[in-house]
Scaffold this motif. Structure first.
Motif, short mmCIF file in Angstrom:
data_model
loop_
_atom_site.label_atom_id
_atom_site.label_comp_id
_atom_site.label_asym_id
_atom_site.label_seq_id
_atom_site.Cartn_x
_atom_site.Cartn_y
_atom_site.Cartn_z
N UNK A 73 0.80 -1.23 0.00
CA UNK A 73 0.00 0.00 0.00
C UNK A 73 0.82 1.28 0.00
N UNK A 74 2.15 1.15 -0.21
CA UNK A 74 2.96 2.36 -0.10
C UNK A 74 4.24 2.25 -0.92
N UNK A 109 4.00 14.37 0.60
CA UNK A 109 4.12 12.95 0.94
C UNK A 109 3.16 12.56 2.06
N UNK A 110 2.99 11.27 2.21
CA UNK A 110 2.17 10.74 3.31
C UNK A 110 2.94 10.88 4.62
N UNK A 111 4.25 10.59 4.59
CA UNK A 111 5.12 10.73 5.74
C UNK A 111 6.55 10.90 5.23
N UNK A 112 7.42 11.40 6.09
CA UNK A 112 8.82 11.54 5.72
C UNK A 112 9.64 11.57 7.00
N UNK A 113 10.94 11.39 6.86
CA UNK A 113 11.80 11.45 8.03
C UNK A 113 13.25 11.28 7.66
N UNK A 129 1.21 6.99 -0.65
CA UNK A 129 0.26 5.88 -0.68
C UNK A 129 0.05 5.40 -2.11
N UNK A 130 -0.04 4.08 -2.28
CA UNK A 130 -0.23 3.54 -3.64
C UNK A 130 -1.70 3.31 -3.95
#
Length: 177
Positions: A73-74, A109-113, A129-130
């Protein structure tokens, strides 16, 4: 070196402007291959920003590795370099010409770090997200309702437009003169 296992792609490079464009094209081509065309623009923007940061800030050299990984899913895009200093998101001044890259990555983006990678490096990453929020899918397209029009209505149009008695068109020659 480029490796292409089915759901994983790794590219090692020097983060120089000419190579950044090449990696952007590689990422785009890989996403097309995985049928993830809707993620190409955001993934290309994100990898460009991360590689630009390596080009501008990494020490002692610009050697890095770009990795894209597809899970169920990502999509995760990460850039590993040899500089242990973790990036900081700046509040760029309105007229500043730089300093917005990580803020853009965070926004798209959905998340980053970022995380340390051993004693002499780091990894900066983002995910997309895909899967889009799903709408109900029907096995066949919805039916279109077609209004029935009596044949008399067409006759009225014929008469109103004057199509009932066709008039001959004037003859014209295709030959000049």
């Amino acid at each position: 070196m480029i490796s292409h296992p089915s759901r994983h792609c790794t590219v090692e490079l020097q983060a120089l402007p000419s190579r950044i464009g090449q990696v952007r094209r590689i990422v785009s081509a890989q996403l097309r291959y995985w049928h993830l065309d809707s993620l190409i623009d955001r993934a290309a923007l994100g990898v460009t920003e991360l590689l630009t940061n390596v080009h501008l800030h990494a020490r002692p050299d610009k050697t890095c590795t770009v990795e894209i990984e597809l899970t169920l899913d990502r999509l995760t895009v990460s850039v590993r370099d040899r500089d242990p200093r973790l990036p900081v998101v700046d509040d760029a001044e309105p007229l500043a010409t730089c300093g917005r890259g990580l803020a853009m990555v965070a926004a798209m983006s959905e998340s980053w770090g970022a995380r340390p990678d051993g004693e002499c490096g780091k990894v900066v990453w983002f995910t997309l997200p895909t899967t889009a929020p799903s709408a109900p899918v029907s096995a066949r397209p919805p039916r279109r309702l077609v209004e029935e029009v009596p044949a008399a209505a067409f006759a009225e149009v014929d008469h109103a437009v004057g199509l009932a008695a066709p008039q001959p068109a004037p003859a014209r020659s295709a030959v000049a003169g």
